[in-house]
Design a protein around this motif. Structure first.
Motif, PDB file in Angstrom:
ATOM      1  N   ILE A 297      36.832  45.234  36.902  1.00 51.88           N
ATOM      2  CA  ILE A 297      36.246  44.715  38.138  1.00 51.88           C
ATOM      3  C   ILE A 297      36.221  45.831  39.181  1.00 51.88           C
ATOM      4  O   ILE A 297      37.190  46.564  39.329  1.00 51.88           O
ATOM      5  CB  ILE A 297      37.081  43.532  38.660  1.00 51.88           C
ATOM      6  CG1 ILE A 297      37.204  42.463  37.590  1.00 51.88           C
ATOM      7  CG2 ILE A 297      36.480  42.957  39.925  1.00 51.88           C
ATOM      8  CD1 ILE A 297      38.383  41.556  37.783  1.00 51.88           C
TER       9      ILE A 297
ATOM     10  N   GLY B  70      43.104  41.969  36.428  1.00 54.07           N
ATOM     11  CA  GLY B  70      42.264  40.827  36.758  1.00 54.07           C
ATOM     12  C   GLY B  70      42.596  40.186  38.086  1.00 54.07           C
ATOM     13  O   GLY B  70      41.989  39.195  38.483  1.00 54.07           O
TER      14      GLY B  70
ATOM     15  N   GLY C 123      36.347  38.411  34.307  1.00 51.22           N
ATOM     16  CA  GLY C 123      37.548  39.248  34.307  1.00 51.22           C
ATOM     17  C   GLY C 123      38.533  38.956  35.414  1.00 51.22           C
ATOM     18  O   GLY C 123      39.665  39.434  35.387  1.00 51.22           O
ATOM     19  N   VAL C 124      38.138  38.152  36.405  1.00 51.28           N
ATOM     20  CA  VAL C 124      39.066  37.811  37.490  1.00 51.28           C
ATOM     21  C   VAL C 124      39.961  36.681  37.028  1.00 51.28           C
ATOM     22  O   VAL C 124      39.494  35.656  36.551  1.00 51.28           O
ATOM     23  CB  VAL C 124      38.308  37.411  38.774  1.00 51.28           C
ATOM     24  CG1 VAL C 124      39.276  36.877  39.825  1.00 51.28           C
ATOM     25  CG2 VAL C 124      37.529  38.586  39.329  1.00 51.28           C
ATOM     26  N   THR C 125      41.258  36.920  37.146  1.00 49.95           N
ATOM     27  CA  THR C 125      42.215  35.893  36.739  1.00 49.95           C
ATOM     28  C   THR C 125      42.849  35.242  37.945  1.00 49.95           C
ATOM     29  O   THR C 125      43.516  34.277  37.885  1.00 49.95           O
ATOM     30  CB  THR C 125      43.309  36.497  35.835  1.00 49.95           C
ATOM     31  OG1 THR C 125      43.974  37.543  36.536  1.00 49.95           O
ATOM     32  CG2 THR C 125      42.714  37.015  34.555  1.00 49.95           C
TER      33      THR C 125
END
Length: 71
Positions: free
Chosen positions: A2, A37, A69-71
């Motif tokens: 990201i 993430g 991909g962002v957690t």
């Protein structure tokens, strides 16, 4: 991976309800940090008692969480 540009791009959908412009263009997004993430940033409000603060926070979180991909 990201990038800051991706985060800012996602946040461009969040608009100030009074100024009718996105928070990125208004310079209200500060300190973007990306660790794997995890993404963090600050929304610099024009007034701490902003009546739409919670709504803006929710919109920002939803926009960034939609990035792959962002957690």
């Amino acid at each position: 991976m990201i990038t800051t540009e991706q985060v800012l791009g996602a946040l461009r959908v969040v608009q100030d309800p009074d100024l009718h412009r996105d928070l990125v263009t208004l310079g209200m997004i500060e300190g973007v940090k990306i660790e794997g993430g995890r993404v963090a940033f600050t929304v610099a409000l024009t007034t701490p008692a902003c009546p739409v603060k919670d709504d803006l926070k929710r919109q920002c979180e939803e926009a960034v969480r939609a990035l792959p991909g962002v957690t």
